[in-house]
Design a protein around this motif. Structure first.
Motif, PDB file in Angstrom:
ATOM      1  N   SER B  60       0.837  -1.204   0.000  1.00  0.00           N
ATOM      2  CA  SER B  60       0.000   0.000   0.000  1.00  0.00           C
ATOM      3  C   SER B  60       0.870   1.251   0.000  1.00  0.00           C
ATOM      4  O   SER B  60       0.547   2.246  -0.660  1.00  0.00           O
ATOM      5  CB  SER B  60      -0.913   0.020   1.230  1.00  0.00           C
ATOM      6  N   GLN B 102      -7.637   0.472   0.131  1.00  0.00           N
ATOM      7  CA  GLN B 102      -7.765  -0.813   0.815  1.00  0.00           C
ATOM      8  C   GLN B 102      -8.957  -0.782   1.777  1.00  0.00           C
ATOM      9  O   GLN B 102      -9.768  -1.683   1.802  1.00  0.00           O
ATOM     10  CB  GLN B 102      -6.469  -1.112   1.574  1.00  0.00           C
ATOM     11  N   ASP B 194      -6.139  -0.996  -4.689  1.00  0.00           N
ATOM     12  CA  ASP B 194      -5.562  -1.594  -3.488  1.00  0.00           C
ATOM     13  C   ASP B 194      -6.524  -2.647  -2.937  1.00  0.00           C
ATOM     14  O   ASP B 194      -7.533  -2.317  -2.322  1.00  0.00           O
ATOM     15  CB  ASP B 194      -5.281  -0.512  -2.443  1.00  0.00           C
ATOM     16  N   GLU B 195      -6.189  -3.896  -3.185  1.00  0.00           N
ATOM     17  CA  GLU B 195      -7.005  -5.036  -2.743  1.00  0.00           C
ATOM     18  C   GLU B 195      -8.486  -4.873  -3.087  1.00  0.00           C
ATOM     19  O   GLU B 195      -9.336  -4.823  -2.194  1.00  0.00           O
ATOM     20  CB  GLU B 195      -6.817  -5.256  -1.238  1.00  0.00           C
TER      21      GLU B 195
HETATM   22 MG   LIG Z   1      -2.021  -2.687   2.173  1.00  0.00          MG
END
Ligand SMILES: [Mg+2]
Ligand SMILES: Nc1ncnc2c1ncn2[C@@H]1O[C@H](COP(=O)(O)OP(=O)(O)OP(=O)(O)O)[C@@H](O)[C@H]1O
Lengths: 358, 273
Positions: B60, B102, B194-195
């Motif tokens: 991240s 995220q 992010d994810e």
């Molecule tokens: Mg992360």
């Protein structure tokens, strides 16, 4: 009639982004305009103008202004009274310095001057938030009141330290001064409020409004999608102060006629308008109207019922008013931060589905 | 490895261009913590670039460096061949870099539609004064043009029925989708995810994978993706960077990475959720 969107399909984005997407709402809105512009002026008298209508119109302008800052942009302010004072003193200086210019323009220019002052006092918001910002704006409140008391230039060196609105006309009709009729006061403020509400509505339904709300809801994400926090916060202070300045100018010139700054624009004013915004509904223009109406009508109502009908002493009625307002603030803050406007929305939602709630 | 500046065509027929972004010797420190240690890699135009690694590896943080949210302690970022000076995040957004977070970062007080409309901000030029005029000054016309683009994205991501819902009321999976919609609305050159599938069930993951592939395919958007699900990563990405404890331990096609001994030791060997 039924309150429905059934059969009222939107075929363009233009229709879908209307202020009142449901036909019934639109009709009611036109009805309100007709009543406000066509019918009320015929019947208004001095009592209703001074006790209810004019203060309501002016406070609604101020509440819309504060709501832009607090409700839409999420920046706290306790400086509303001070900013209203800027509008009042600006319009006073303009009226006395340029007696030939129409007061309408003076009021608008007073708004712009207040906007500039608002931006200066908004600068701390770039570094501080929440409680600390509230304290900074509180300092602005006290500073501005002190300034207008302290520097005689602002009140044209008058012996009393007061400012007095000279007589001014619009289309040959007095709108300030002792000869002003109830209807003229009412109409002048109504036109201003209508313009303010229109501009506020346009700003909040487009890009600017979304930037304000983005900063309010999550400033880091806002910045990452391309919102410049500096210009966005300052624009909220500018627009908010612009409206509040107009309200201050009208409050002094049209409503009071004469003002002493600490009395007319003290910290109580800041709180009163903040309460209007909280009770009416944060982030709602309709809520600003509702909050202003509620807090203007409540004392009139209590006075008429408790003092007039039941014969209670005046100070008791005043205390009861404080208790009611205090209780409501707490209740709304805890249970319904979106205020009367949300209660209204929920009621409409129910009505739209009625009688089949599922 | 493929040649640095020439493009190539993937097995499934997508055109991959030259290097659009290059990270050179990036180091990022937070006080004593070294989140990224001297990492270099590049991103090619039109590719899906994955960043993988165990929790706390610095993925991240790397995305935040790319998006300009963190300024690296050392190292340089090149965008389209030009060194990027220290920039504010909103300036990076205007370069055409959009991202999702995220931990979902939507504007909870606004409707789905308004949230996605905020993604168009960098394309909307009307200032305060013309906003105030609305119909008379063309702000309304601009609003409706942009609304049309947003509606296309809403159709594309199949979220028509929640348009007017306040975002705060949506379930997690839909929030992730709305966040993707907001990023897409910006019509970015590079999209950082992010994810995007964390916490989703299999079906939702399949949907999301399909959207990511479609975005890349239809709009030619370059995508940088952080993801823990190895199956997804291997399926979606053209090239993968592997990070561990802030260091780069692997870089290459999914197959290359899979057979890299360092990666197997450090990452694939470790049990992971
Ligand atoms: Mg992360
Ligand atoms: N703002 C910050 N301040 C201090 N330390 C930070 C900060 N952001 C990240 N770190 C540290 O940097 C390291 C890398 O964090 P990062 O969030 O980039 O990892 P990650 O690979 O994304 O992990 P995950 O898979 O859990 O999301 C961690 O040790 C973390 O504690």
């Amino acid at each position: 009639m039924f309150y429905r969107e059934a059969g009222d399909f939107k075929t363009s984005y233009r229709e879908d982004s209307q202020t009142f997407p449901i036909k019934f709402d639109r009709l009611r809105y036109y009805a309100v305009l007709v009543v406000a512009f066509g019918i009320v002026p015929l019947f208004i008298n001095d009592y209703w103008a001074n006790a209810v209508a004019v203060p309501f119109l002016i406070y609604a302008i101020a509440a819309i202004g504060l709501n832009i800052l607090v409700g839409y942009a999420g920046q706290v302010s306790l400086g509303t009274g001070g900013f209203m004072a800027v509008g009042a003193y600006a319009v006073y200086k303009l009226m006395t310095a340029f007696p030939d210019v129409n007061i309408f323009f003076h009021v608008i220019i007073a708004g712009f001057i207040t906007a500039a002052v608002g931006v200066i006092f908004g600068l701390p918001s770039l570094r501080i938030k929440g409680f600390y910002l509230a304290v900074a704006t509180l300092a602005a409140q006290f500073f501005l009141v002190w300034l207008f008391n302290k520097v005689p230039w602002f009140y044209n060196y008058s012996a009393s330290g007061q400012i007095n609105a000279p007589e001014r006309t619009v289309f040959g009709v007095f709108v300030t001064g002792a000869q002003t009729s109830a209807m003229a006061k009412y109409m002048f403020c109504l036109v201003m409020l209508t313009l303010v509400a229109l501009v506020a509505r346009n700003l909040t339904r487009g890009t600017v409004g979304r930037k304000w709300m983005a900063i309010r809801d999550m400033d880091i994400a806002a910045e990452i999608i391309g919102v410049n926090p500096l210009t966005t916060k300052l624009s909220a202070f500018a627009v908010s102060s612009f409206f509040i300045g107009i309200a201050g100018a009208l409050f002094f010139a049209v409503y009071l006629g004469a003002a002493e700054v600490g009395e007319a624009f003290g910290i109580q004013k800041s709180f009163l308008i903040l309460f209007m915004v909280i009770i009416g509904g944060l982030g709602s223009i309709f809520g600003s109207f509702a909050g202003a109406a509620f807090l203007v009508l409540l004392p009139v109502f209590l006075k008429n019922v408790l003092v007039g009908t039941l014969g209670w002493p005046t100070d008791l009625a005043a205390h009861i008013e404080l208790m009611i307002v205090g209780g409501l603030i707490v209740a709304f803050l805890i249970a319904e931060p979106h205020g009367l406007a949300q209660l209204w929305r929920v009621a409409k939602e129910k009505l739209r589905l009625w009688p089949f709630p599922h | 490895m493929k040649d640095m500046n020439e493009g190539y065509v993937t097995a499934d027929g997508r055109q991959i261009g030259g290097v659009i972004m290059e990270m050179k010797n990036i180091t990022l420190r937070f006080g004593g913590v070294v989140a990224i240690k001297d990492i270099s890699f590049d991103i090619r135009e039109g590719e899906i670039r994955a960043i993988i690694g165990p929790n706390g590896a610095g993925k991240s943080s790397m995305l935040n460096v790319i998006s300009g949210f963190y300024i690296p302690t050392e190292g340089e970022v090149f965008y389209k061949g030009i060194k990027r000076g220290p920039m504010k995040p909103y300036q990076v957004a205007r370069l055409g870099i959009a991202r999702t977070f995220q931990n979902i970062a939507l504007f909870d007080g606004m409707s789905v539609l308004d949230n996605i409309m905020t993604g168009r901000l960098t394309h909307m030029k009307k200032g305060l004064m013309s906003q105030a005029g609305w119909w008379w000054t063309g702000a309304a016309a601009e609003e409706h043009e942009n609304r049309e683009k947003v509606e296309k994205i809403i159709d594309f991501l199949e979220i028509q029925n929640i348009r007017k819902t306040p975002v705060g009321r949506l379930p997690y999976g839909l929030k992730k989708r709305v966040e993707l919609a907001r990023a897409l609305a910006a019509e970015p050159k590079i999209l950082l995810l992010d994810e995007p599938m964390a916490g989703m069930n299999v079906e939702e993951k399949e949907d999301m994978s399909r959207f990511i592939l479609d975005v890349n395919d239809e709009f030619g958007t370059t995508i940088v993706l952080i993801e823990h699900d190895m199956g997804v990563v291997m399926d979606l990405s053209d090239r993968v960077v592997v990070m561990d404890y802030g260091k780069k331990i692997g870089d290459g096609t999914p197959d290359e990475v899979r057979s890299n001994q360092d990666v197997i030791d450090a990452y694939l060997g470790v049990a992971h959720d």
